[in-house]
Design a protein around this motif. Structure first.
Motif, PDB file in Angstrom:
ATOM      1  N   MET A 196     -12.929  -4.345  -0.563  1.00  0.00           N
ATOM      2  CA  MET A 196     -11.802  -4.835   0.187  1.00  0.00           C
ATOM      3  C   MET A 196     -10.544  -4.875  -0.685  1.00  0.00           C
ATOM      4  SD  MET A 196     -11.038  -5.745   3.128  1.00  0.00           S
ATOM      5  CE  MET A 196     -10.826  -6.942   4.342  1.00  0.00           C
ATOM      6  N   LEU A 197     -10.701  -5.307  -1.902  1.00  0.00           N
ATOM      7  CA  LEU A 197      -9.579  -5.379  -2.829  1.00  0.00           C
ATOM      8  C   LEU A 197      -9.036  -3.989  -3.128  1.00  0.00           C
ATOM      9  CD1 LEU A 197      -7.817  -7.149  -4.630  1.00  0.00           C
ATOM     10  CD2 LEU A 197      -9.496  -6.848  -6.438  1.00  0.00           C
ATOM     11  N   LEU A 198      -9.920  -3.022  -3.268  1.00  0.00           N
ATOM     12  CA  LEU A 198      -9.468  -1.654  -3.537  1.00  0.00           C
ATOM     13  C   LEU A 198      -8.667  -1.088  -2.372  1.00  0.00           C
ATOM     14  CD1 LEU A 198     -12.576  -0.115  -5.322  1.00  0.00           C
ATOM     15  CD2 LEU A 198     -10.375  -0.734  -6.311  1.00  0.00           C
ATOM     16  N   ILE A 199      -9.042  -1.415  -1.161  1.00  0.00           N
ATOM     17  CA  ILE A 199      -8.294  -0.943   0.010  1.00  0.00           C
ATOM     18  C   ILE A 199      -6.904  -1.568   0.036  1.00  0.00           C
ATOM     19  CG2 ILE A 199      -8.212  -0.971   2.533  1.00  0.00           C
ATOM     20  CD1 ILE A 199     -11.267  -0.742   2.510  1.00  0.00           C
ATOM     21  N   ALA A 200      -6.820  -2.839  -0.272  1.00  0.00           N
ATOM     22  CA  ALA A 200      -5.527  -3.519  -0.313  1.00  0.00           C
ATOM     23  C   ALA A 200      -4.648  -2.934  -1.406  1.00  0.00           C
ATOM     24  CB  ALA A 200      -5.729  -5.013  -0.522  1.00  0.00           C
ATOM     25  N   ALA A 260      -4.862   0.081  -2.651  1.00  0.00           N
ATOM     26  CA  ALA A 260      -4.489   1.439  -2.223  1.00  0.00           C
ATOM     27  C   ALA A 260      -3.343   1.385  -1.216  1.00  0.00           C
ATOM     28  CB  ALA A 260      -5.703   2.139  -1.629  1.00  0.00           C
ATOM     29  N   ALA A 261      -3.391   0.428  -0.320  1.00  0.00           N
ATOM     30  CA  ALA A 261      -2.322   0.274   0.664  1.00  0.00           C
ATOM     31  C   ALA A 261      -1.001  -0.079  -0.017  1.00  0.00           C
ATOM     32  CB  ALA A 261      -2.696  -0.799   1.681  1.00  0.00           C
ATOM     33  N   VAL A 262      -1.047  -0.940  -1.010  1.00  0.00           N
ATOM     34  CA  VAL A 262       0.160  -1.314  -1.760  1.00  0.00           C
ATOM     35  C   VAL A 262       0.726  -0.106  -2.491  1.00  0.00           C
ATOM     36  CG1 VAL A 262       1.006  -2.686  -3.704  1.00  0.00           C
ATOM     37  CG2 VAL A 262      -0.439  -3.747  -1.966  1.00  0.00           C
ATOM     38  N   VAL A 263      -0.146   0.703  -3.083  1.00  0.00           N
ATOM     39  CA  VAL A 263       0.305   1.895  -3.812  1.00  0.00           C
ATOM     40  C   VAL A 263       0.952   2.892  -2.851  1.00  0.00           C
ATOM     41  CG1 VAL A 263      -0.511   3.919  -5.091  1.00  0.00           C
ATOM     42  CG2 VAL A 263      -1.315   1.642  -5.710  1.00  0.00           C
ATOM     43  N   VAL A 264       0.351   3.084  -1.686  1.00  0.00           N
ATOM     44  CA  VAL A 264       0.911   4.010  -0.698  1.00  0.00           C
ATOM     45  C   VAL A 264       2.269   3.515  -0.212  1.00  0.00           C
ATOM     46  CG1 VAL A 264       0.604   4.936   1.636  1.00  0.00           C
ATOM     47  CG2 VAL A 264      -1.306   4.948   0.035  1.00  0.00           C
ATOM     48  N   VAL A 265       2.380   2.255   0.077  1.00  0.00           N
ATOM     49  CA  VAL A 265       3.657   1.698   0.531  1.00  0.00           C
ATOM     50  C   VAL A 265       4.704   1.821  -0.567  1.00  0.00           C
ATOM     51  CG1 VAL A 265       4.833  -0.441   1.186  1.00  0.00           C
ATOM     52  CG2 VAL A 265       2.657   0.153   2.239  1.00  0.00           C
ATOM     53  N   ALA A 266       4.339   1.545  -1.806  1.00  0.00           N
ATOM     54  CA  ALA A 266       5.289   1.665  -2.914  1.00  0.00           C
ATOM     55  C   ALA A 266       5.736   3.113  -3.105  1.00  0.00           C
ATOM     56  CB  ALA A 266       4.654   1.134  -4.196  1.00  0.00           C
ATOM     57  N   ALA A 267       4.826   4.055  -2.895  1.00  0.00           N
ATOM     58  CA  ALA A 267       5.182   5.460  -3.058  1.00  0.00           C
ATOM     59  C   ALA A 267       6.087   5.938  -1.920  1.00  0.00           C
ATOM     60  CB  ALA A 267       3.912   6.305  -3.110  1.00  0.00           C
ATOM     61  N   GLU A 268       5.900   5.401  -0.731  1.00  0.00           N
ATOM     62  CA  GLU A 268       6.674   5.834   0.430  1.00  0.00           C
ATOM     63  C   GLU A 268       7.942   5.010   0.640  1.00  0.00           C
ATOM     64  OE1 GLU A 268       6.130   8.472   2.396  1.00  0.00           O
ATOM     65  OE2 GLU A 268       4.449   9.011   1.084  1.00  0.00           O
ATOM     66  N   LEU A 269       8.174   4.010  -0.172  1.00  0.00           N
ATOM     67  CA  LEU A 269       9.312   3.126   0.015  1.00  0.00           C
ATOM     68  C   LEU A 269      10.655   3.857   0.012  1.00  0.00           C
ATOM     69  CD1 LEU A 269       9.885   0.193   0.559  1.00  0.00           C
ATOM     70  CD2 LEU A 269      10.076  -0.180  -1.879  1.00  0.00           C
ATOM     71  N   PRO A 270      10.925   4.790  -0.909  1.00  0.00           N
ATOM     72  CA  PRO A 270      12.225   5.488  -0.852  1.00  0.00           C
ATOM     73  C   PRO A 270      12.433   6.255   0.457  1.00  0.00           C
ATOM     74  CG  PRO A 270      11.184   5.850  -2.971  1.00  0.00           C
ATOM     75  CD  PRO A 270      10.184   5.163  -2.097  1.00  0.00           C
ATOM     76  N   ARG A 271      11.378   6.883   0.941  1.00  0.00           N
ATOM     77  CA  ARG A 271      11.493   7.632   2.192  1.00  0.00           C
ATOM     78  C   ARG A 271      11.705   6.686   3.373  1.00  0.00           C
ATOM     79  NH1 ARG A 271       7.393  11.409   5.334  1.00  0.00           N
ATOM     80  NH2 ARG A 271       6.089   9.573   5.089  1.00  0.00           N
ATOM     81  N   LEU A 272      10.998   5.570   3.386  1.00  0.00           N
ATOM     82  CA  LEU A 272      11.179   4.590   4.449  1.00  0.00           C
ATOM     83  C   LEU A 272      12.573   3.968   4.404  1.00  0.00           C
ATOM     84  CD1 LEU A 272       7.718   2.785   4.347  1.00  0.00           C
ATOM     85  CD2 LEU A 272       8.545   4.377   6.092  1.00  0.00           C
ATOM     86  N   ASP A 273      13.067   3.724   3.194  1.00  0.00           N
ATOM     87  CA  ASP A 273      14.398   3.156   3.034  1.00  0.00           C
ATOM     88  C   ASP A 273      15.454   4.128   3.538  1.00  0.00           C
ATOM     89  OD1 ASP A 273      16.172   1.091   2.197  1.00  0.00           O
ATOM     90  OD2 ASP A 273      16.689   2.340   0.456  1.00  0.00           O
ATOM     91  N   ALA A 274      15.250   5.422   3.274  1.00  0.00           N
ATOM     92  CA  ALA A 274      16.211   6.416   3.749  1.00  0.00           C
ATOM     93  C   ALA A 274      16.230   6.486   5.266  1.00  0.00           C
ATOM     94  CB  ALA A 274      15.866   7.785   3.163  1.00  0.00           C
ATOM     95  N   ARG A 275      15.112   6.183   5.885  1.00  0.00           N
ATOM     96  CA  ARG A 275      15.041   6.272   7.341  1.00  0.00           C
ATOM     97  C   ARG A 275      15.420   4.973   8.045  1.00  0.00           C
ATOM     98  NH1 ARG A 275      10.488   9.298  10.787  1.00  0.00           N
ATOM     99  NH2 ARG A 275      11.583   9.116  12.755  1.00  0.00           N
ATOM    100  N   PHE A 276      15.077   3.848   7.460  1.00  0.00           N
ATOM    101  CA  PHE A 276      15.282   2.556   8.123  1.00  0.00           C
ATOM    102  C   PHE A 276      16.220   1.617   7.370  1.00  0.00           C
ATOM    103  CE2 PHE A 276      10.959   3.915   9.350  1.00  0.00           C
ATOM    104  CZ  PHE A 276      11.189   4.073  10.707  1.00  0.00           C
ATOM    105  N   GLY A 277      16.753   2.020   6.220  1.00  0.00           N
ATOM    106  CA  GLY A 277      17.578   1.136   5.405  1.00  0.00           C
ATOM    107  C   GLY A 277      19.005   1.016   5.909  1.00  0.00           C
TER     108      GLY A 277
END
Length: 73
Positions: free
Chosen positions: A1-5, A7-24
């Motif tokens: 369970m901890l590994l999934i959490a 992994a989710a944090v890593v994915v969100v951190a990696a996609e943050l610039p793209r999300l910011d460009a779209r929704f910032g």
């Protein structure tokens, strides 16, 4: 369970610039500007003369200040 959490944090951190460009904040400003530009139109024909006359009237109605004259001749 901890590994999934993690992994989710890593994915969100990696996609943050793209999300910011779209929704910032910059994306919102860009959308607002595109919306404003969509309502603009090119003035053609007789409208140009009316527009030019309107601008001339507005410029002539602006208050002006006189430049101070130098004391040297």
């Amino acid at each position: 369970m901890l590994l999934i959490a993690l992994a989710a944090v890593v994915v969100v951190a990696a996609e943050l610039p793209r999300l910011d460009a779209r929704f910032g904040a910059d994306a919102r400003r860009k959308r607002d500007r595109q919306r404003r530009k969509a309502t603009l139109h090119v003035v053609q024909g007789e409208e140009v003369d009316d527009f030019e006359a309107s601008v001339r009237r507005d410029l002539e109605a602006l208050p002006t200040i006189e430049e101070p004259r130098s004391k040297r001749p």
